[in-house]
Design a protein around this motif. Sequence first.
Motif, short mmCIF file in Angstrom:
data_model
loop_
_atom_site.label_atom_id
_atom_site.label_comp_id
_atom_site.label_asym_id
_atom_site.label_seq_id
_atom_site.Cartn_x
_atom_site.Cartn_y
_atom_site.Cartn_z
N PHE A 72 0.85 -1.19 0.00
CA PHE A 72 0.00 0.00 0.00
C PHE A 72 0.88 1.23 0.00
N ASP A 73 0.51 2.19 -0.85
CA ASP A 73 1.22 3.46 -0.94
C ASP A 73 0.14 4.52 -1.09
N SER A 74 0.05 5.41 -0.10
CA SER A 74 -1.07 6.35 -0.10
C SER A 74 -1.04 7.33 -1.28
N ASN A 75 0.13 7.51 -1.89
CA ASN A 75 0.22 8.41 -3.04
C ASN A 75 0.09 7.67 -4.37
N SER A 76 0.03 6.37 -4.31
CA SER A 76 -0.12 5.59 -5.54
C SER A 76 -1.60 5.48 -5.87
#
Lengths: 105, 228
Positions: free
Chosen positions: B121-125
């Motif tokens: 998980f990557d909040s900016n992806s």
Amino acid sequence: MAAGLQIFDASGNLVLDGTRRIGKIVSTFASGVANSSRVIPGLSDSGTPFHYITTDADYFSEHIAYPDITISGNTVSWAFLDYAIPVSPYGPAPRRSVEISVGVF
Amino acid sequence: MAVGLKVYNDDGILQIDSDFKTISPTFRQTFTGPYSNDGNTAFIGTWYQFTIYIPADVKFLFFGSSTDRSIALFKKSGTSHTFRTSAQGTIEIYGFREAPPVASTGSYVMQLFNESGELTFDSNSNFMKISNAFTVPTSGLQVQSYPVPGRTYAVGLGVYPKQWRGASQAGVPWGVLMSYCLQVGPTAGGGGLTAIASRPWGSAGDPAPGQMPLAPAPTVLIVDVTGL
């Protein structure tokens, strides 16, 4: 949101907080053309479970038998709705294997 | 999950965790036309047809619209998809596929890794954010309001099962093609069953087509596509 996690981007825009659902797909698999079921442990995560059918088959899909899908706990079951085509070309409607995605949101 | 992080929202619903499975955007198109119309409105009203080419790796397809409209897949051949819609105008189209998240390069980000050390998980992806899911009705249309005003939403149906029904006009039998469809607009989305095509079915005195059994109602997904 009184308490909880908030995530911001570099511009200070709120990306995510505790007021929203973002859901997730837990598993995707092919149905095959037989009635069946399978256990998906991830469906026990809290949230509302859902299923979603997709297919990449070519079609003008008037005469296709699709599966009816149910979720009970961690178990996903599907059963095809068979029928006889009442117009030309007649005969039994062919079953179609579809991709079943299940998740929670 | 033996170790890791789980985040729940205000309603106690799991929002993200270290096993998050990312569905990433892979296709984006703004369709403005052209539309075609065969002039036939018998039993169905006015529908407009358009064809677009969607990459084969798209598994989840969604539509956004600032105008309330119905959309149904009419036919598909390879990457060529022909849809029928109840209104002309601009349609925003979003395609997603299963893909691992891409690590962002920004300074502010929250990333989660699974037990194998893989980024999950990557909040900016960009990833597919599911806001709502429900089974469409087998008669008529049902819509539900989008959850957060000011954000942008798109609606997807996955499959569009069909059903022929018999009808009659001036003594001539007609077949009416019913289809599950999605309904999308600026403030609400959903779907249901509606008539999208019709044609004469033989000559005067011939029997109308029998009514096909109705396929199970599909699920409509509403996703947050803000910024995509």
